[in-house]
Write a protein that holds these residues in place. Structure first.
Motif, PDB file in Angstrom:
ATOM      1  N   ASN A 203     -31.812  33.695 -17.330  1.00 25.55           N
ATOM      2  CA  ASN A 203     -33.007  34.239 -17.953  1.00 25.55           C
ATOM      3  C   ASN A 203     -32.938  34.097 -19.470  1.00 25.55           C
ATOM      4  O   ASN A 203     -31.999  34.590 -20.114  1.00 25.55           O
ATOM      5  CB  ASN A 203     -33.164  35.709 -17.565  1.00 25.55           C
ATOM      6  N   MET A 204     -33.942  33.429 -20.041  1.00 23.20           N
ATOM      7  CA  MET A 204     -33.897  33.100 -21.458  1.00 23.20           C
ATOM      8  C   MET A 204     -35.307  32.887 -21.994  1.00 23.20           C
ATOM      9  O   MET A 204     -36.154  32.282 -21.333  1.00 23.20           O
ATOM     10  CB  MET A 204     -33.054  31.835 -21.651  1.00 23.20           C
ATOM     11  N   LEU A 205     -35.549  33.384 -23.207  1.00 22.60           N
ATOM     12  CA  LEU A 205     -36.776  33.118 -23.949  1.00 22.60           C
ATOM     13  C   LEU A 205     -36.519  32.004 -24.951  1.00 22.60           C
ATOM     14  O   LEU A 205     -35.398  31.843 -25.443  1.00 22.60           O
ATOM     15  CB  LEU A 205     -37.225  34.371 -24.717  1.00 22.60           C
TER      16      LEU A 205
ATOM     17  N   ALA B  55     -33.212  30.115 -28.693  1.00 20.39           N
ATOM     18  CA  ALA B  55     -33.064  30.831 -27.427  1.00 20.39           C
ATOM     19  C   ALA B  55     -32.739  32.297 -27.662  1.00 20.39           C
ATOM     20  O   ALA B  55     -32.020  32.655 -28.600  1.00 20.39           O
ATOM     21  CB  ALA B  55     -31.960  30.189 -26.592  1.00 20.39           C
ATOM     22  N   HIS B  56     -33.258  33.145 -26.774  1.00 24.78           N
ATOM     23  CA  HIS B  56     -32.997  34.582 -26.800  1.00 24.78           C
ATOM     24  C   HIS B  56     -32.613  34.977 -25.382  1.00 24.78           C
ATOM     25  O   HIS B  56     -33.428  34.942 -24.466  1.00 24.78           O
ATOM     26  CB  HIS B  56     -34.243  35.348 -27.268  1.00 24.78           C
ATOM     27  N   LYS B  57     -31.354  35.382 -25.203  1.00 24.87           N
ATOM     28  CA  LYS B  57     -30.806  35.587 -23.866  1.00 24.87           C
ATOM     29  C   LYS B  57     -31.220  36.937 -23.298  1.00 24.87           C
ATOM     30  O   LYS B  57     -31.113  37.977 -23.965  1.00 24.87           O
ATOM     31  CB  LYS B  57     -29.270  35.492 -23.907  1.00 24.87           C
ATOM     32  N   LEU B  58     -31.667  36.905 -22.043  1.00 28.11           N
ATOM     33  CA  LEU B  58     -32.008  38.109 -21.299  1.00 28.11           C
ATOM     34  C   LEU B  58     -30.942  38.384 -20.248  1.00 28.11           C
ATOM     35  O   LEU B  58     -30.139  37.513 -19.919  1.00 28.11           O
ATOM     36  CB  LEU B  58     -33.369  37.942 -20.613  1.00 28.11           C
ATOM     37  N   ASP B  59     -30.957  39.591 -19.693  1.00 26.31           N
ATOM     38  CA  ASP B  59     -30.018  39.950 -18.638  1.00 26.31           C
ATOM     39  C   ASP B  59     -30.660  39.632 -17.283  1.00 26.31           C
ATOM     40  O   ASP B  59     -30.890  38.483 -16.955  1.00 26.31           O
ATOM     41  CB  ASP B  59     -29.631  41.420 -18.781  1.00 26.31           C
ATOM     42  N   ARG B  60     -30.993  40.625 -16.480  1.00 30.52           N
ATOM     43  CA  ARG B  60     -31.558  40.419 -15.157  1.00 30.52           C
ATOM     44  C   ARG B  60     -33.088  40.527 -15.193  1.00 30.52           C
ATOM     45  O   ARG B  60     -33.630  41.440 -15.820  1.00 30.52           O
ATOM     46  CB  ARG B  60     -31.029  41.475 -14.184  1.00 30.52           C
TER      47      ARG B  60
ATOM     48  N   ARG C 181     -45.380  40.421 -10.185  1.00 26.61           N
ATOM     49  CA  ARG C 181     -44.950  41.239 -11.317  1.00 26.61           C
ATOM     50  C   ARG C 181     -43.480  40.954 -11.601  1.00 26.61           C
ATOM     51  O   ARG C 181     -42.699  40.712 -10.677  1.00 26.61           O
ATOM     52  CB  ARG C 181     -45.156  42.728 -11.011  1.00 26.61           C
ATOM     53  N   PHE C 182     -43.120  40.989 -12.873  1.00 28.75           N
ATOM     54  CA  PHE C 182     -41.745  40.726 -13.284  1.00 28.75           C
ATOM     55  C   PHE C 182     -41.288  41.842 -14.212  1.00 28.75           C
ATOM     56  O   PHE C 182     -42.016  42.242 -15.134  1.00 28.75           O
ATOM     57  CB  PHE C 182     -41.639  39.387 -14.022  1.00 28.75           C
ATOM     58  N   THR C 183     -40.087  42.345 -13.956  1.00 26.95           N
ATOM     59  CA  THR C 183     -39.487  43.352 -14.820  1.00 26.95           C
ATOM     60  C   THR C 183     -38.037  42.966 -15.085  1.00 26.95           C
ATOM     61  O   THR C 183     -37.431  42.212 -14.315  1.00 26.95           O
ATOM     62  CB  THR C 183     -39.530  44.746 -14.178  1.00 26.95           C
ATOM     63  N   SER C 184     -37.487  43.480 -16.173  1.00 23.47           N
ATOM     64  CA  SER C 184     -36.090  43.196 -16.493  1.00 23.47           C
ATOM     65  C   SER C 184     -35.335  44.488 -16.721  1.00 23.47           C
ATOM     66  O   SER C 184     -35.903  45.485 -17.186  1.00 23.47           O
ATOM     67  CB  SER C 184     -35.985  42.303 -17.737  1.00 23.47           C
TER      68      SER C 184
END
Length: 344
Positions: A249-251, A257-262, A278-281
């Motif tokens: 998961n990454m923006l 790049a900006h790293k996301l978790d789950r 729908r998407f949540t993190s």
């Protein structure tokens, strides 16, 4: 989850085991097919491009696949008329390619040139760009399809993950996703020209190499476009392998790049394109609603190999948070989300 940055070096050790699991924003680990400790028929290699246009003529796109999955290869072409909510997908199966499709060991070099049964797909590296060539005279019942697209590739960050599989030490997945590639060119389908303008058309490149366990289901979402004058996109997904060391998961904002978790995918139980997703993190940095336009459903069945796909195209609306805490409000960003089950 403590995610691990990949260090430079070979992808696999001398025993064919993944040397390190983790993520990166560049191709720091080197893939060498000769190090793979599995029979040729178990090695999976693919190059996939999806290019979507969101201009004044309404949304449309094209997707091209070249995959060498050991005991079967696949050439795929999809034309997406998102304004008309229709698509045409045609696949050609190549029996027992076993590496003869010669897909490159890097995402940053080498060409792909595959002809089969009148269908021709070529990917060429040309400096800071990628040229995609396709010709399929029998496409769409004889309407025919041909054309070229040039995808510019700025010096951007990308999503790179090296993923092991539990209880299968010789299995691994090395994947790169390169988003926000401005696209220029024309694809002609049955006399109709689809013109891609780099101001409104962007591609994503999915480069995958690995040895998979037999039965897996994955979830993948991707979008690329412009937000307040800046290229913006993202890659999200989960569903296979041991992701303890890294999620995918990454923006991507202005090439960084900006790293996301789950990120969690919330699908309606009875439909893929009849209700919003729908998407949540878990880190509250990715909150999206996804309004489906079209479900590109496919079921490729070749005896031992079967792929049941629901790639749903639509628009993302919501908010994301960059690494420095900046919140971006996203509206109607064109992209896709998918559920795919592979038995291969």
């Amino acid at each position: 989850m403590r995610q691990r940055r990949l260090a430079p070096g070979p992808l696999l050790d001398d025993d064919g085991v993944l040397a390190e699991a983790g993520w990166s924003t560049s191709e720091v680990r080197t893939y060498d097919r000769q190090r793979v400790a599995a029979p040729r028929f178990r090695i999976k290699e693919w190059d996939y491009y999806c290019v979507l246009s969101d201009g004044e003529d309404g949304p449309f796109g094209i997707a091209l696949t070249v995959a060498d999955n050991g005991y079967v290869g696949l050439l795929g072409v999809s034309v997406l008329d998102l304004a008309g909510r229709s698509e045409t997908t045609e696949n050609a199966l190549v029996p027992f390619p076993l590496g003869r499709m010669r897909l490159p060991g890097t995402a940053d070099g080498g060409d792909v040139v595959v002809h089969h049964g009148g269908l021709r797909i070529e990917y060429h590296h040309e400096g800071r760009s990628r040229r995609l060539v396709v010709a399929h005279p029998r496409f769409g019942g004889g309407r025919g399809l041909s054309g070229e697209l040039v995808l510019t590739q700025p010096s951007d960050d990308r999503m790179v993950v090296a993923t092991p599989f539990p209880r299968a030490p010789k299995a691994f997945y090395y994947n790169q996703k390169i988003n926000c590639l401005p696209a220029r060119g024309t694809i002609t389908v049955g006399g109709r020209e689809l013109v891609f303008d780099p101001a409104t058309a962007f591609g994503v490149f999915d480069w995958g190499r690995g040895v998979w366990t037999y039965d897996n289901t994955w979830y993948w979402g991707s979008a690329s476009g412009i937000h307040e004058g800046v290229r913006f996109g993202f890659n999200i997904g989960h569903g296979f392998g041991d992701t303890t060391a890294a999620s995918e998961n990454m923006l991507f904002h202005d090439g960084v790049a900006h790293k996301l978790d789950r990120v969690h995918f919330h699908l309606s139980r009875d439909t893929y394109d009849g209700a919003p997703w729908r998407f949540t993190s878990n880190d509250e940095r990715f909150e999206m609603e996804f309004e489906p336009i079209l479900d590109r459903a496919a079921d490729v069945n070749a005896l031992l190999v079967r792929s049941t796909q629901h790639q749903v195209f639509g628009r993302f609306t919501g908010s994301v948070v960059l690494d420095d805490g900046t919140r971006l409000e996203i509206e109607n960003l064109l992209g896709f989300a998918e559920e795919v089950r592979n038995r291969w």
